[in-house]
Enzyme design. Sequence first.
Site, short mmCIF file in Angstrom:
data_model
loop_
_atom_site.label_atom_id
_atom_site.label_comp_id
_atom_site.label_asym_id
_atom_site.label_seq_id
_atom_site.Cartn_x
_atom_site.Cartn_y
_atom_site.Cartn_z
N GLU A 13 -4.51 10.03 12.88
CA GLU A 13 -5.07 10.42 11.59
C GLU A 13 -4.04 11.14 10.74
O GLU A 13 -3.33 12.02 11.21
CB GLU A 13 -6.36 11.24 11.72
N ASP A 71 -10.80 6.23 8.75
CA ASP A 71 -11.57 6.44 7.52
C ASP A 71 -12.05 5.12 6.94
O ASP A 71 -12.43 5.04 5.78
CB ASP A 71 -10.73 7.19 6.49
#
Length: 504
Positions: free
Chosen positions: A226, A302
Amino acid sequence: MIARSGLRRLHKAGAAAVLVAGPAPARAAAQQSCDLYAAGGTPCVAAHSTTRALYAAYNGPLYQVRRTSDNATRDIGLLSAGGYADAAAQDSFCAGVTCLITVVYDQSGRGNHLTQAPPGGYDNLALATAAPTLVNGHKAYGVRVTPGTGYRDNTTNGVAKGDQPEGMYAVFDGTHHNGGCCFDYGNAETNSRDNGNGTMEAVYFGDIKVWGYGTGNGPWVMADLENGLFSGVNPGYNAGDSSVSHRYLTVVVKGEPNHWAIRAGNAQSGALSTYYDGPRPNAPGYNPMKKEGAIILGIGGDNSNGSAGTFYEGVMTSGYPSNATENAVQANIVAAGYATTGGGPADGTLTPGASVSLRATTACCTTRYLRHQNDQVVTSVIGSGSSSLDRSDATWIVRNGLAASSCVSFESRNYPGDYLRHQNYQRHRQHNDGGTLFAADATFCPQPGRSGQGTSFASANFPDRFLRHYDNTVHLAANGGSHVFDSATSWAADVSWAVGLPWG
């Protein structure tokens, strides 16, 4: 699509029976990947494959397909316990129509099935016939991800959270990749959002250089943690992470407190190589990790969905697997005998190298096919009684997109080097001049048909415009606009094409 709760009941209820089944047929391996992980003390908590069983005793479904013609679904299982996919069942169910892969089932018994990824609208589903392969001589299909396609499970059971140790591997097509974000398989956020550094741990494959990268021109195996793809301890370039492009590629990422590793190898032969083995990245937020335990395939944590790649199998484990265990798993993958289909890609699919004909699906025009005629692209009624010239004019060879390998281009069957190309929103057959504009004009990105059947083809350089037949002529059309061929009337049907066997 089956409700998620129903999926969990299906496999939790049958898990014990699956895992304690009687002896597998002699032709099935005594141990498959997840049996080897369990023997090493790091059992699988998720096991996904559309090609084969990942437990020697498993005899349940591998994946589910849905026909776009009537929305009927079919689970695709195995030829025998511990064996290979029953591709003939898919071929029979999907004969003459388009099928999509709606579910990739978890073989671990924990119900961690992968389904169409949210949020807000949904990501596309993969075409069920787009990635034909062989496993030990048996026909099977992988999951071919194009930009906009993705699978996810945000409510999992047993997947690592926080800084808990885990491992994962996948088998990919090492020649199918792009620089979009992000072709991942692994641990991600449970709300489909970017929740900050260290909230993911997934294996990534591609050639993006926005974050980390390795030697050569790519593609590279990296870890998506991430807000960064990492190829080693430092953000950015790491010399130890080599480019890899085996046709069938084994990729490995594993992590435990302040320690992680990247490994990869040829899924058809040889051993794994280690590209990184050391401390967590030298950047804030990655030690300790804050993993959340969702599972993704073909997208970022995401839900970034600009990636491309092909998936055949993969697992996630509880605990940090030893190199010895992973080496045994690699040997099992090699023994599975992945190979390309002997005669080249199957005709009637969007696999590069296949020959296809594209049929209109609008109710008025279902006997009309996209063809070139005097360098123009039109639709004509084509049948078994048509001349050989007309049938050849309606036949196209699928190529990797000239401007984007994750999309496609269509080369004329009887004029090699000539491609389907848009120019001033009109369609033409023109010879490839090697220029970047031609490449973009001749590249189309397939997605599920806008009418609910077939396949729609978006222009690579005008993504809101699609290949459309209008008044028997083919255009690049928007859904409503200033041109008469942009008419919203029957637009969805007119831009949906049935990909079929070649007339030529």
